[in-house]
Each structure stands twice: as structure tokens, then as C-alpha cells.
Scaffold this motif. Structure first.
Motif, PDB file in Angstrom:
ATOM      1  N   ASP A 199       0.795  -1.223   0.000  1.00 29.36           N
ATOM      2  CA  ASP A 199       0.000   0.000   0.000  1.00 29.36           C
ATOM      3  C   ASP A 199       0.830   1.276   0.000  1.00 29.36           C
ATOM      4  O   ASP A 199       0.289   2.359   0.156  1.00 29.36           O
ATOM      5  CB  ASP A 199      -0.926   0.030   1.225  1.00 29.36           C
ATOM      6  N   PHE A 200       2.154   1.156  -0.182  1.00 30.79           N
ATOM      7  CA  PHE A 200       2.928   2.385  -0.140  1.00 30.79           C
ATOM      8  C   PHE A 200       2.651   3.206  -1.392  1.00 30.79           C
ATOM      9  O   PHE A 200       2.492   2.692  -2.484  1.00 30.79           O
ATOM     10  CB  PHE A 200       4.416   2.088   0.094  1.00 30.79           C
ATOM     11  N   VAL A 201       2.545   4.538  -1.217  1.00 30.09           N
ATOM     12  CA  VAL A 201       2.187   5.443  -2.298  1.00 30.09           C
ATOM     13  C   VAL A 201       3.353   6.341  -2.667  1.00 30.09           C
ATOM     14  O   VAL A 201       3.635   6.579  -3.832  1.00 30.09           O
ATOM     15  CB  VAL A 201       0.977   6.320  -1.888  1.00 30.09           C
ATOM     16  N   LYS A 202       4.067   6.845  -1.647  1.00 31.29           N
ATOM     17  CA  LYS A 202       5.095   7.840  -1.900  1.00 31.29           C
ATOM     18  C   LYS A 202       6.156   7.774  -0.815  1.00 31.29           C
ATOM     19  O   LYS A 202       5.859   7.525   0.349  1.00 31.29           O
ATOM     20  CB  LYS A 202       4.442   9.234  -1.917  1.00 31.29           C
ATOM     21  N   GLU A 236       4.390   7.299   2.756  1.00 39.82           N
ATOM     22  CA  GLU A 236       2.941   7.496   2.625  1.00 39.82           C
ATOM     23  C   GLU A 236       2.297   6.182   2.215  1.00 39.82           C
ATOM     24  O   GLU A 236       2.766   5.506   1.295  1.00 39.82           O
ATOM     25  CB  GLU A 236       2.628   8.547   1.560  1.00 39.82           C
ATOM     26  N   ARG A 237       1.216   5.818   2.902  1.00 42.86           N
ATOM     27  CA  ARG A 237       0.481   4.592   2.596  1.00 42.86           C
ATOM     28  C   ARG A 237      -1.004   4.900   2.423  1.00 42.86           C
ATOM     29  O   ARG A 237      -1.524   5.848   2.985  1.00 42.86           O
ATOM     30  CB  ARG A 237       0.650   3.585   3.732  1.00 42.86           C
ATOM     31  N   LEU A 238      -1.686   4.042   1.655  1.00 45.84           N
ATOM     32  CA  LEU A 238      -3.139   4.155   1.505  1.00 45.84           C
ATOM     33  C   LEU A 238      -3.826   3.893   2.833  1.00 45.84           C
ATOM     34  O   LEU A 238      -3.374   3.068   3.625  1.00 45.84           O
ATOM     35  CB  LEU A 238      -3.663   3.111   0.518  1.00 45.84           C
ATOM     36  N   ARG A 278      -7.138   2.238   4.204  1.00 48.30           N
ATOM     37  CA  ARG A 278      -8.141   1.294   3.700  1.00 48.30           C
ATOM     38  C   ARG A 278      -9.341   1.226   4.645  1.00 48.30           C
ATOM     39  O   ARG A 278      -9.196   1.364   5.852  1.00 48.30           O
ATOM     40  CB  ARG A 278      -7.539  -0.083   3.524  1.00 48.30           C
ATOM     41  N   PRO A 293      -9.581   1.187  -0.723  1.00 49.93           N
ATOM     42  CA  PRO A 293      -9.001   2.492  -0.421  1.00 49.93           C
ATOM     43  C   PRO A 293     -10.110   3.492  -0.064  1.00 49.93           C
ATOM     44  O   PRO A 293     -11.176   3.493  -0.676  1.00 49.93           O
ATOM     45  CB  PRO A 293      -8.317   2.896  -1.726  1.00 49.93           C
ATOM     46  N   GLN A 298      -7.329   8.655   0.325  1.00 46.12           N
ATOM     47  CA  GLN A 298      -6.694   9.138   1.547  1.00 46.12           C
ATOM     48  C   GLN A 298      -5.413   8.355   1.807  1.00 46.12           C
ATOM     49  O   GLN A 298      -5.354   7.143   1.585  1.00 46.12           O
ATOM     50  CB  GLN A 298      -7.636   8.989   2.736  1.00 46.12           C
ATOM     51  N   THR A 299      -4.390   9.071   2.252  1.00 43.65           N
ATOM     52  CA  THR A 299      -3.129   8.441   2.616  1.00 43.65           C
ATOM     53  C   THR A 299      -2.727   8.900   4.014  1.00 43.65           C
ATOM     54  O   THR A 299      -3.241   9.893   4.528  1.00 43.65           O
ATOM     55  CB  THR A 299      -1.995   8.803   1.630  1.00 43.65           C
ATOM     56  N   GLN A 300      -1.809   8.148   4.596  1.00 46.42           N
ATOM     57  CA  GLN A 300      -1.283   8.485   5.914  1.00 46.42           C
ATOM     58  C   GLN A 300       0.226   8.358   5.850  1.00 46.42           C
ATOM     59  O   GLN A 300       0.756   7.368   5.340  1.00 46.42           O
ATOM     60  CB  GLN A 300      -1.835   7.538   6.969  1.00 46.42           C
TER      61      GLN A 300
END
Length: 75
Positions: free
Chosen positions: A26-29, A40-42, A44, A50, A59-61
Motif C-alpha cells: 500500500d505504499f504510495v510515496k 505514505e500509505r493508503l 483502507r 481504499p 486518503q493516505t497516511q
């Protein structure tokens, strides 16, 4: 030293795993500062989907991990 022409996601996951950081699926950035790494992760829902933002994105955290100049003694 020149930057590589490319790098695979598997290579990145292996590099970060060596430092004890699980990028997971789930990593985004990744954002690197002089003294801080932000992963940054999604976010869920309980159903595993998501979570949407009102503007149509997801949304990410971010998880903040301190970056040290030298590894701690014994580590």
C-alpha cells in the motif's frame, strides 16, 4: 557516481527491508529530507478498499521515520 537508468520496486523493497522498513503493497510515496523519511500509505476501509477523498483522490497516511547521520552503536 551516476544515477541508475531505472530501479525496480522489488529492489526498493529489498533495500528498505534491510533497514527494517516494510513498504508493503500500500505504499504510495517516499519523501526524504535531511533528517526524516516519510512513507505514505493508503488508508483502507474495514472492507479493504481504499478510502476516497471528497475531491476524488484516495486518503493516505504518512509515517515519519527519523534519519540519523550514523547508525546507533551496536545497530
Amino acid at each position: 557516481m551516476a544515477d541508475p537508468a531505472n530501479v525496480s520496486l522489488a529492489q526498493l523493497r529489498d533495500c528498505f527491508a534491510a533497514a527494517g522498513i516494510d513498504l508493503g503493497t500500500d505504499f504510495v510515496k517516499l519523501e526524504l529530507h535531511d533528517d526524516l523519511l516519510i512513507v505514505e500509505r493508503l488508508i483502507r476501509s474495514p472492507a479493504g478498499l481504499p478510502v476516497s477523498r471528497p475531491d476524488g483522490g484516495v486518503q493516505t497516511q504518512g509515517v515519519q521515520i527519523p534519519v540519523l547521520a550514523e547508525p546507533p552503536a551496536g545497530g
